[in-house]
Design an enzyme around this catalytic site. Structure first.
Site, PDB file in Angstrom:
ATOM      1  N   ASP A  33       0.846  -1.200   0.000  1.00  0.00           N
ATOM      2  CA  ASP A  33       0.000   0.000   0.000  1.00  0.00           C
ATOM      3  C   ASP A  33       0.881   1.251   0.000  1.00  0.00           C
ATOM      4  OD1 ASP A  33      -3.238   0.470   1.110  1.00  0.00           O
ATOM      5  OD2 ASP A  33      -1.857   2.171   1.000  1.00  0.00           O
ATOM      6  N   THR A  98      -2.943   5.673 -10.800  1.00  0.00           N
ATOM      7  CA  THR A  98      -3.079   4.455  -9.991  1.00  0.00           C
ATOM      8  C   THR A  98      -4.031   3.453 -10.637  1.00  0.00           C
ATOM      9  OG1 THR A  98      -2.535   5.507  -7.905  1.00  0.00           O
ATOM     10  CG2 THR A  98      -3.926   3.559  -7.783  1.00  0.00           C
ATOM     11  N   THR A 123     -15.852  -2.191  -9.988  1.00  0.00           N
ATOM     12  CA  THR A 123     -17.005  -1.566  -9.342  1.00  0.00           C
ATOM     13  C   THR A 123     -18.224  -1.584 -10.265  1.00  0.00           C
ATOM     14  OG1 THR A 123     -17.852   0.617  -8.702  1.00  0.00           O
ATOM     15  CG2 THR A 123     -15.956   0.629 -10.135  1.00  0.00           C
ATOM     16  N   SER A 149     -14.883   6.404 -12.475  1.00  0.00           N
ATOM     17  CA  SER A 149     -15.416   5.154 -13.050  1.00  0.00           C
ATOM     18  C   SER A 149     -14.828   4.889 -14.434  1.00  0.00           C
ATOM     19  CB  SER A 149     -16.943   5.154 -13.071  1.00  0.00           C
ATOM     20  OG  SER A 149     -17.448   6.302 -13.686  1.00  0.00           O
ATOM     21  N   ALA A 150     -14.452   5.964 -15.157  1.00  0.00           N
ATOM     22  CA  ALA A 150     -13.801   5.754 -16.461  1.00  0.00           C
ATOM     23  C   ALA A 150     -12.435   5.105 -16.258  1.00  0.00           C
ATOM     24  CB  ALA A 150     -13.663   7.085 -17.192  1.00  0.00           C
ATOM     25  N   LYS A 152     -11.617   3.112 -13.786  1.00  0.00           N
ATOM     26  CA  LYS A 152     -11.858   1.710 -13.395  1.00  0.00           C
ATOM     27  C   LYS A 152     -12.267   0.885 -14.633  1.00  0.00           C
ATOM     28  CE  LYS A 152     -11.843   0.207  -9.708  1.00  0.00           C
ATOM     29  NZ  LYS A 152     -10.739  -0.380  -8.893  1.00  0.00           N
ATOM     30  N   TYR A 205     -26.742  15.584  -1.731  1.00  0.00           N
ATOM     31  CA  TYR A 205     -26.615  16.070  -3.106  1.00  0.00           C
ATOM     32  C   TYR A 205     -27.967  16.038  -3.814  1.00  0.00           C
ATOM     33  CZ  TYR A 205     -21.525  15.265  -2.613  1.00  0.00           C
ATOM     34  OH  TYR A 205     -20.212  15.261  -2.210  1.00  0.00           O
TER      35      TYR A 205
HETATM   36  P1  NAD Z   1     -10.018   3.233  -0.134  1.00  0.00           P
HETATM   37  O1  NAD Z   1      -9.944   4.562  -0.793  1.00  0.00           O
HETATM   38  O2  NAD Z   1     -10.572   3.127   1.230  1.00  0.00           O
HETATM   39  O3  NAD Z   1      -8.558   2.572  -0.089  1.00  0.00           O
HETATM   40  C1  NAD Z   1      -7.697   2.584  -1.191  1.00  0.00           C
HETATM   41  C2  NAD Z   1      -6.341   2.063  -0.709  1.00  0.00           C
HETATM   42  O4  NAD Z   1      -5.456   2.022  -1.840  1.00  0.00           O
HETATM   43  C3  NAD Z   1      -5.681   2.979   0.339  1.00  0.00           C
HETATM   44  O5  NAD Z   1      -5.133   2.208   1.375  1.00  0.00           O
HETATM   45  C4  NAD Z   1      -4.570   3.685  -0.459  1.00  0.00           C
HETATM   46  O6  NAD Z   1      -3.461   4.052   0.342  1.00  0.00           O
HETATM   47  C5  NAD Z   1      -4.216   2.600  -1.470  1.00  0.00           C
HETATM   48  N1  NAD Z   1      -3.581   3.163  -2.672  1.00  0.00           N
HETATM   49  C6  NAD Z   1      -4.013   4.231  -3.426  1.00  0.00           C
HETATM   50  N2  NAD Z   1      -3.169   4.438  -4.441  1.00  0.00           N
HETATM   51  C7  NAD Z   1      -2.208   3.472  -4.369  1.00  0.00           C
HETATM   52  C8  NAD Z   1      -1.065   3.146  -5.163  1.00  0.00           C
HETATM   53  N3  NAD Z   1      -0.734   3.870  -6.246  1.00  0.00           N
HETATM   54  N4  NAD Z   1      -0.313   2.083  -4.803  1.00  0.00           N
HETATM   55  C9  NAD Z   1      -0.635   1.341  -3.704  1.00  0.00           C
HETATM   56  N5  NAD Z   1      -1.670   1.623  -2.909  1.00  0.00           N
HETATM   57  C10 NAD Z   1      -2.463   2.664  -3.237  1.00  0.00           C
HETATM   58  O7  NAD Z   1     -10.799   2.290  -1.158  1.00  0.00           O
HETATM   59  P2  NAD Z   1     -11.937   1.197  -0.907  1.00  0.00           P
HETATM   60  O8  NAD Z   1     -13.232   1.864  -0.763  1.00  0.00           O
HETATM   61  O9  NAD Z   1     -11.441   0.247   0.109  1.00  0.00           O
HETATM   62  O10 NAD Z   1     -11.931   0.475  -2.344  1.00  0.00           O
HETATM   63  C11 NAD Z   1     -11.045  -0.604  -2.614  1.00  0.00           C
HETATM   64  C12 NAD Z   1     -11.280  -1.089  -4.033  1.00  0.00           C
HETATM   65  O11 NAD Z   1     -12.635  -1.511  -4.185  1.00  0.00           O
HETATM   66  C13 NAD Z   1     -11.073  -0.006  -5.099  1.00  0.00           C
HETATM   67  O12 NAD Z   1     -10.456  -0.610  -6.211  1.00  0.00           O
HETATM   68  C14 NAD Z   1     -12.485   0.450  -5.447  1.00  0.00           C
HETATM   69  O13 NAD Z   1     -12.542   0.902  -6.775  1.00  0.00           O
HETATM   70  C15 NAD Z   1     -13.258  -0.827  -5.262  1.00  0.00           C
HETATM   71  N6  NAD Z   1     -14.674  -0.696  -4.870  1.00  0.00           N
HETATM   72  C16 NAD Z   1     -15.033   0.086  -3.813  1.00  0.00           C
HETATM   73  C17 NAD Z   1     -16.373   0.125  -3.407  1.00  0.00           C
HETATM   74  C18 NAD Z   1     -16.815   0.956  -2.223  1.00  0.00           C
HETATM   75  O14 NAD Z   1     -18.021   1.094  -2.019  1.00  0.00           O
HETATM   76  N7  NAD Z   1     -15.930   1.487  -1.410  1.00  0.00           N
HETATM   77  C19 NAD Z   1     -17.341  -0.615  -4.117  1.00  0.00           C
HETATM   78  C20 NAD Z   1     -16.933  -1.377  -5.215  1.00  0.00           C
HETATM   79  C21 NAD Z   1     -15.598  -1.428  -5.570  1.00  0.00           C
HETATM   80  O1  DAU Z   2     -20.813   1.863  -6.489  1.00  0.00           O
HETATM   81  C1  DAU Z   2     -19.536   1.545  -6.014  1.00  0.00           C
HETATM   82  C2  DAU Z   2     -18.795   2.825  -5.683  1.00  0.00           C
HETATM   83  O2  DAU Z   2     -19.350   3.314  -4.471  1.00  0.00           O
HETATM   84  C3  DAU Z   2     -17.300   2.640  -5.543  1.00  0.00           C
HETATM   85  O3  DAU Z   2     -16.765   2.228  -6.776  1.00  0.00           O
HETATM   86  C4  DAU Z   2     -16.638   3.946  -5.086  1.00  0.00           C
HETATM   87  O4  DAU Z   2     -15.260   3.755  -4.855  1.00  0.00           O
HETATM   88  C5  DAU Z   2     -17.301   4.397  -3.791  1.00  0.00           C
HETATM   89  O5  DAU Z   2     -16.768   5.638  -3.394  1.00  0.00           O
HETATM   90  C6  DAU Z   2     -18.804   4.516  -3.979  1.00  0.00           C
HETATM   91  O6  DAU Z   2     -19.132   5.606  -4.874  1.00  0.00           O
HETATM   92  P1  DAU Z   2     -20.352   6.610  -4.592  1.00  0.00           P
HETATM   93  O7  DAU Z   2     -20.095   7.868  -5.311  1.00  0.00           O
HETATM   94  O8  DAU Z   2     -21.649   5.929  -4.797  1.00  0.00           O
HETATM   95  O9  DAU Z   2     -20.149   6.774  -2.987  1.00  0.00           O
HETATM   96  P2  DAU Z   2     -20.286   8.062  -2.034  1.00  0.00           P
HETATM   97  O10 DAU Z   2     -20.216   7.536  -0.639  1.00  0.00           O
HETATM   98  O11 DAU Z   2     -19.364   9.143  -2.415  1.00  0.00           O
HETATM   99  O12 DAU Z   2     -21.769   8.552  -2.338  1.00  0.00           O
HETATM  100  C7  DAU Z   2     -22.892   7.723  -2.102  1.00  0.00           C
HETATM  101  C8  DAU Z   2     -24.135   8.499  -2.514  1.00  0.00           C
HETATM  102  O13 DAU Z   2     -24.319   9.586  -1.594  1.00  0.00           O
HETATM  103  C9  DAU Z   2     -24.030   9.120  -3.896  1.00  0.00           C
HETATM  104  O14 DAU Z   2     -25.301   9.108  -4.508  1.00  0.00           O
HETATM  105  C10 DAU Z   2     -23.614  10.561  -3.605  1.00  0.00           C
HETATM  106  C11 DAU Z   2     -24.289  10.851  -2.278  1.00  0.00           C
HETATM  107  N1  DAU Z   2     -23.573  11.815  -1.402  1.00  0.00           N
HETATM  108  C12 DAU Z   2     -22.243  11.596  -1.159  1.00  0.00           C
HETATM  109  C13 DAU Z   2     -21.534  12.469  -0.351  1.00  0.00           C
HETATM  110  C14 DAU Z   2     -20.060  12.257  -0.074  1.00  0.00           C
HETATM  111  C15 DAU Z   2     -24.250  12.880  -0.834  1.00  0.00           C
HETATM  112  O15 DAU Z   2     -25.469  13.051  -1.051  1.00  0.00           O
HETATM  113  N2  DAU Z   2     -23.548  13.743  -0.024  1.00  0.00           N
HETATM  114  C16 DAU Z   2     -22.213  13.589   0.222  1.00  0.00           C
HETATM  115  O16 DAU Z   2     -21.634  14.438   0.949  1.00  0.00           O
END
Ligand code: NAD
Ligand code: DAU
Length: 337
Positions: A33, A98, A123, A149-150, A152, A205
């Site tokens: 990481d 990244t 995702t 998302s683009a 990813k 939002y």
């Molecule tokens: P996060 O932002 O909490 O964590 C990302 C981690 O990646 C961090 O520890 C960061 O330090 C590390 N990182 C970033 N750039 C790096 C690099 N260049 N080299 C090595 N490490 C690096 O993310 P998350 O929410 O845990 O998401 C993890 C994965 O799952 C991502 O690929 C995301 O696209 C995918 N994903 C997330 C969600 C969600 O709801 N959070 C849903 C579906 C898919």
């Molecule tokens: O769908 C999977 C994705 O979910 C992952 O690939 C992303 O890494 C993860 O960040 C998440 O994306 P979203 O944009 O859906 O998550 P976020 O928590 O930012 O927002 C969730 C919803 O809430 C979205 O409709 C935007 C809204 N929102 C978000 C924030 C931060 C608000 O209304 N107010 C806010 O302040």
């Protein structure tokens, strides 16, 4: 198995490392990481003395660093990414480096080292938003809306191209929104809970009626583990909760307000996210039929436990809501009317 888990200090990666160490006593894990603002070693404090766990600080876009860390690992699970849609609107650079270049570097390492398995954590956002009643299948076209998302989607295409060209043992997972412990407080649920615990309003939002299919993080981890052990090479697997009825963002916020005894005056309707996807939903029948996967934690129960976790773990999130976070918060929300 010996696994290189990238992004293991983040939200899902750290939950996945805990899942592996708990459920597979024979496995060893290298957590690779970069420790960006989203990476937090406090997420792994309880396993840092476990002999089966090692931490390596490095960047997935830097091949020499990945080669140094890989040792005799047999598989890579790539969680590392820049992940916040709103930040990708402010500055997409890190996302391109990244999420796209980093993925390419890892694929080159899989090829060169002849690794047995590579799992790309993608995702549901790569499908773009869909009308009510539609559930995206793994074969649907990719229609990403944001720079995040683009990037990813580009990574998914690279993974599939390396499969076609070099027959690499790659697999892709596409999951819906996760929630649970260790999620950085820029994301909607932890932002809402921590703001309310600090007596601050929660930014909503637009009209707040956007739909996400929230999945408890441990259910996602179990899915990734099944893909690692049982998934078919070259295949893509969707994961999601199939929440019925669907919960728009406002309903999520209202449940959190209720649990924390806060009123409607803590809702702050602000300008919508540019290009905001209205609804995501995926068809999870492939993971159910081929892997025997099913979500086990319902949203009411999982959300309640998650809110309790943030209430109990103020020692975890208080330090995060300072410095870099506050500068970002100001930029993102201060003039947002
Ligand atoms: P996060 O932002 O909490 O964590 C990302 C981690 O990646 C961090 O520890 C960061 O330090 C590390 N990182 C970033 N750039 C790096 C690099 N260049 N080299 C090595 N490490 C690096 O993310 P998350 O929410 O845990 O998401 C993890 C994965 O799952 C991502 O690929 C995301 O696209 C995918 N994903 C997330 C969600 C969600 O709801 N959070 C849903 C579906 C898919
Ligand atoms: O769908 C999977 C994705 O979910 C992952 O690939 C992303 O890494 C993860 O960040 C998440 O994306 P979203 O944009 O859906 O998550 P976020 O928590 O930012 O927002 C969730 C919803 O809430 C979205 O409709 C935007 C809204 N929102 C978000 C924030 C931060 C608000 O209304 N107010 C806010 O302040």
């Amino acid at each position: 198995m010996k696994l290189l888990i990238t992004g293991g200090a983040g939200f899902i990666g750290s939950n996945f490392i805990h899942y592996i160490l708990k459920n597979h006593p024979e496995d060893e894990v290298v957590n690779f990481d970069k420790l960006t603002y989203a990476g937090n070693l406090a997420n792994l404090k309880d396993v840092e003395t476990d002999k089966r766990y090692k931490f390596f600080k490095g960047d997935i876009a830097d091949k020499s660093s990945v080669l140094e860390a890989i040792g005799d690992c047999e598989a890579i699970i790539n969680f590392a990414a820049d992940t916040h849609v709103d930040r990708s609107l402010l500055d997409p650079d890190a996302f391109i480096r990244t999420d796209i270049i980093g993925t390419r570097v890892l694929l080159d390492v899989v090829k060169e080292k002849k690794l047995k398995r590579y799992i790309q954590i993608s995702t549901d956002e790569v499908y773009g938003d869909v009308e009510k009643g539609i559930f995206c299948k793994e074969t649907d076209p990719l229609r990403p809306s944001s720079p995040y998302s683009a990037s990813k989607a580009a990574a998914d295409l690279l993974v599939l191209a390396y499969r076609r060209t070099w027959n690499l043992p790659v697999l892709i997972t596409r999951c819906t929104n996760n929630y649970g412990p260790n999620q950085y407080p820029e994301k909607f649920i932890p932002l809402a809970v921590t703001n309310l615990l600090q007596n601050q309003k929660v930014p909503v939002y637009g009209d707040g009626l956007q739909v996400r299919d929230w999945l408890y993080v441990e259910d996602h981890c179990r899915g990734v583990d099944l893909v690692l052990r049982k998934g078919q090479e070259g295949e893509v697997y969707n994961f999601g909760a199939n929440q019925d009825p669907e919960w728009p963002n406002l309903k999520i916020l209202e449940a959190i307000l209720k649990q924390l005894n806060k009123g409607d005056e803590f809702k702050s309707f602000v300008a919508d996210r540019a290009g905001h996807d209205r609804r995501y939903a995926v068809d999870t029948s492939k993971a159910e039929q081929e892997l025997g996967w099913r979500p086990t934690t319902g949203l009411t129960e999982g959300l309640k436990a998650t809110v309790e976790w943030y209430v109990d773990r103020q020692d975890w999130w208080h330090p995060l809501k300072s410095g870099e976070f506050l500068a970002y918060y100001k930029k993102q929300y201060q003039d947002r009317k």
